[in-house]
Design a protein around this motif. Structure first.
Motif, PDB file in Angstrom:
ATOM      1  N   ILE A 135      14.478  15.278 -22.294  1.00 22.79           N
ATOM      2  CA  ILE A 135      15.331  14.115 -22.487  1.00 22.79           C
ATOM      3  C   ILE A 135      16.564  14.216 -21.603  1.00 22.79           C
ATOM      4  CG2 ILE A 135      16.689  12.826 -24.179  1.00 22.79           C
ATOM      5  CD1 ILE A 135      14.694  13.926 -26.305  1.00 22.79           C
ATOM      6  N   LEU A 136      16.752  13.216 -20.746  1.00 25.31           N
ATOM      7  CA  LEU A 136      17.942  13.115 -19.909  1.00 25.31           C
ATOM      8  C   LEU A 136      18.910  12.174 -20.616  1.00 25.31           C
ATOM      9  CD1 LEU A 136      15.521  13.894 -17.953  1.00 25.31           C
ATOM     10  CD2 LEU A 136      16.940  12.981 -16.124  1.00 25.31           C
ATOM     11  N   ALA A 137      19.883  12.747 -21.309  1.00 28.09           N
ATOM     12  CA  ALA A 137      20.840  11.972 -22.096  1.00 28.09           C
ATOM     13  C   ALA A 137      22.045  11.679 -21.215  1.00 28.09           C
ATOM     14  CB  ALA A 137      21.247  12.752 -23.348  1.00 28.09           C
ATOM     15  N   GLN A 138      22.125  10.456 -20.702  1.00 32.60           N
ATOM     16  CA  GLN A 138      23.155  10.127 -19.719  1.00 32.60           C
ATOM     17  C   GLN A 138      23.729   8.738 -19.991  1.00 32.60           C
ATOM     18  OE1 GLN A 138      21.921   8.400 -16.107  1.00 32.60           O
ATOM     19  NE2 GLN A 138      21.035   7.256 -17.796  1.00 32.60           N
ATOM     20  N   GLN A 139      24.452   8.166 -19.033  1.00 30.73           N
ATOM     21  CA  GLN A 139      25.310   7.029 -19.343  1.00 30.73           C
ATOM     22  C   GLN A 139      24.804   5.681 -18.821  1.00 30.73           C
ATOM     23  OE1 GLN A 139      26.783  10.140 -18.070  1.00 30.73           O
ATOM     24  NE2 GLN A 139      26.806  10.531 -20.272  1.00 30.73           N
ATOM     25  N   VAL A 140      24.570   5.536 -17.539  1.00 31.71           N
ATOM     26  CA  VAL A 140      24.303   4.221 -16.953  1.00 31.71           C
ATOM     27  C   VAL A 140      22.823   4.093 -16.597  1.00 31.71           C
ATOM     28  CG1 VAL A 140      26.657   4.010 -16.075  1.00 31.71           C
ATOM     29  CG2 VAL A 140      24.891   5.001 -14.607  1.00 31.71           C
ATOM     30  N   ARG A 172       7.260  17.827 -17.941  1.00 27.44           N
ATOM     31  CA  ARG A 172       6.481  17.166 -18.992  1.00 27.44           C
ATOM     32  C   ARG A 172       7.310  16.092 -19.700  1.00 27.44           C
ATOM     33  NH1 ARG A 172       2.894  20.435 -23.530  1.00 27.44           N
ATOM     34  NH2 ARG A 172       1.726  18.629 -24.337  1.00 27.44           N
ATOM     35  N   ASN A 173       6.784  14.913 -19.761  1.00 29.21           N
ATOM     36  CA  ASN A 173       7.334  13.802 -20.543  1.00 29.21           C
ATOM     37  C   ASN A 173       8.847  13.602 -20.364  1.00 29.21           C
ATOM     38  OD1 ASN A 173       4.775  13.342 -21.695  1.00 29.21           O
ATOM     39  ND2 ASN A 173       5.165  14.806 -23.333  1.00 29.21           N
ATOM     40  N   PRO A 174       9.308  13.285 -19.153  1.00 32.05           N
ATOM     41  CA  PRO A 174      10.732  13.004 -18.982  1.00 32.05           C
ATOM     42  C   PRO A 174      11.086  11.634 -19.561  1.00 32.05           C
ATOM     43  CG  PRO A 174       9.589  12.771 -16.889  1.00 32.05           C
ATOM     44  CD  PRO A 174       8.570  13.251 -17.882  1.00 32.05           C
ATOM     45  N   VAL A 175      12.124  11.609 -20.405  1.00 27.10           N
ATOM     46  CA  VAL A 175      12.591  10.379 -21.045  1.00 27.10           C
ATOM     47  C   VAL A 175      14.089  10.255 -20.782  1.00 27.10           C
ATOM     48  CG1 VAL A 175      12.862   9.127 -23.217  1.00 27.10           C
ATOM     49  CG2 VAL A 175      10.822  10.534 -22.836  1.00 27.10           C
TER      50      VAL A 175
END
Length: 533
Positions: free
Chosen positions: A377-382, A419-422
């Motif tokens: 999970i890439l938890a980011q802003q824009v 694996r499974n990038p969200v």
């Protein structure tokens, strides 16, 4: 507004009187912490800003509070002395089965905020915590440790949300998030506060005026502290913090609208002809980062050093998910093309464009390469997705204006067979679900879910003309919804399901929780299935 200002002035006078009296009582030469603890009898309840937890690990988490008996007054109504505060962690909410206790120092240099990094706990289970100062006891908070390393939990459930403009509406969405069952964490993507000056009724400005900010545009540390205190006094926001651990990040409004790296929004452009030099903007960043740290349940590693802060970090939740919390503001280049929304100019094509900065980009790709998790999970802003707007325009503040940086990142993910990038994002005050590709017509690399705002922009509607055109122009965007709300996701071994929760109104309290859309990503397939309603 006049009554509010009179109230603040009264708080300020009482705060000054308390400060003078309290310092005299503490003495000039006595060690402040022990003596202050013995005399910590507050004229009013000191835990007005609630409690919070965050950064869950298999053996513990961070617990937070701030002593502020008069939260909107200078120094929160506290004396400028260190105060010793007790804390407890227990298996039950009556604190009969305590598993950890200790004392922490609330220091005036950090606005009497406390960050305790609790360790030695069991993995994958809930705990309760509280603070005590003098004869006063805080509200009780609840947190959950992360699963053990390599564990295979049946599910991981989390929410993500942000963009909570105080003036634009009530924080009803946070009350609903507080009631969400068994959340492992809440990712706050940013815009926790807004820096704009307070508006009077009838005064023009962006969005509706439901309840006013206090003061002018915030620039100095006392301004930022008061603004956080005003937001933190909201009971719905306090309820969400007390109910679940948070993974907070920041976007632009925690500092200054559309800031980028060392560059203020006031950059000498046509819109802002009088520029703020980088060395002057650094002073504002230092104040903003310190106040952000003071009010967030984050670890000591995030303590800023002047205008620099290390806010990007990585958390593992057993073998189910690895969460990369990113910073898309501090290390990016200034927005190209005058930071407008319009057709791309030549500057957009620069091959060395930076959104994450070289160090963070390398750190992220390294963590994606060796990830043991089923979901990354890439938890980011824009928004990272491609969004062509009316007339072929793009927003210069989003990843669309940094295509080389996006290409490097997506190519790196594909090369590492992550694996499974969200991707999680926010900022744009609408909800969207999209497939993310390395280029037009290229293979899918990731899926992206964009949460709408908690309150920013006020009441919305499900669909807008701009939304209809965006869906026509962008085949990879499969969902658009323009009401306020948040997202809840649940990951299992076979799929990740994301629900878009919407609220029909925020300009008055009491909005119900509605489901605007539900989408599923299957393990090993980078595409979303589902739809609205």
């Amino acid at each position: 507004m006049d009554s509010i200002r009179r109230h603040i002035l009264d708080l300020s006078r009482r705060g000054l009187l308390r400060g003078a009296t309290g310092l005299a009582a503490l003495g000039a030469v006595a060690p402040p912490t022990r003596q202050a603890r013995a005399q910590a009898v507050f004229r009013s309840f000191p835990f007005t800003l609630g409690v919070a937890s965050g950064e869950p690990a298999p053996d513990g988490f961070v617990i937070w509070t701030r002593l502020a008996p008069e939260p909107l007054a200078p120094d929160g109504g506290m004396v400028r002395a260190a105060i010793e505060v007790a804390w407890d962690v227990a298996e039950d909410d009556r604190f009969i089965r305590r598993v950890a206790t200790g004392n922490a120092i609330a220091r005036p240099e950090l606005a009497h905020a406390i960050h305790v990094e609790v360790a030695g706990l069991a993995p994958g289970r809930p705990y309760f915590y509280r603070f005590r100062a003098g004869r006063e006891t805080s509200a009780t908070g609840r947190c959950r440790t992360a699963p053990a390393a390599g564990a295979a939990p049946a599910r991981l459930r989390f929410a993500f949300a942000g963009c909570q403009h105080y003036e634009h509406g009530h924080f009803t969405a946070w009350r609903h998030i507080a009631a969400e069952a068994d959340l492992d964490f809440v990712f706050h993507y940013g815009d926790y506060i807004y820096e704009y000056r307070g508006r009077a009724p009838g005064q023009p400005g962006w969005g509706p005026l439901v309840r006013p900010h206090l003061g002018e545009e915030i620039i100095a540390l006392p301004d930022y502290r008061q603004r956080y205190a005003q937001y933190r006094l909201d009971p719905d926001l306090q309820a969400a913090h007390a109910a679940h651990p948070f993974l907070p990040s920041y976007d632009d409004h925690e500092v200054d609208n559309n800031w980028a790296g060392t560059i203020s929004e006031e950059d000498g452009s046509t819109r802002f002809p009088i520029a703020v030099p980088p060395e002057i903007f650094a002073l504002r960043k230092a104040a903003a980062f310190q106040a952000w740290y003071e009010h967030m349940p984050v670890r000591r590693a995030a303590l800023p050093r002047g205008p620099d802060i290390t806010a990007y970090r990585r958390l593992d939740f057993g073998g189910m998910a690895r969460v990369h919390v990113l910073d898309t503001r501090q290390f990016r280049d200034d927005q190209p093309c005058g930071d407008r929304t319009g057709p791309a100019c030549a500057e957009v094509a620069r091959p060395d464009a930076q959104m994450l900065g070289a160090a963070q980009e390398a750190w992220l790709l390294g963590g994606m390469a060796d990830s043991p998790a089923r979901w990354n999970i890439l938890a980011q802003q824009v928004p990272m997705m491609r969004r062509e707007l009316r007339g072929g325009a793009i927003s210069m503040d989003k990843w669309d204006a940094y295509p080389a940086a996006r290409q490097r990142l997506l190519d790196g993910i594909a090369e590492r067979r992550t694996r499974n990038p969200v991707v999680l994002s926010g900022d744009v005050h609408v909800a969207m679900a999209s497939t993310v590709r390395a280029g037009p017509g290229a293979a899918a690399v990731a899926t992206e879910f964009t949460a709408t705002s908690i309150s920013s922009a006020g009441d919305g509607v499900a669909m807008t003309p701009a939304g209809e055109e965006m869906l026509r122009r962008n085949g990879d965007i499969g969902f658009f919804h323009a009401q306020r709300g948040y997202c809840v996701a649940e990951a299992t071994a076979t799929q990740l399901t994301t629900e878009f929760v919407s609220l029909p109104f925020v300009t008055r309290p009491g909005a119900p929780r509605e489901i605007a859309g539900r989408f599923v990503v299957e393990d090993g397939r980078v595409e979303v299935k589902g739809g609205g309603g």
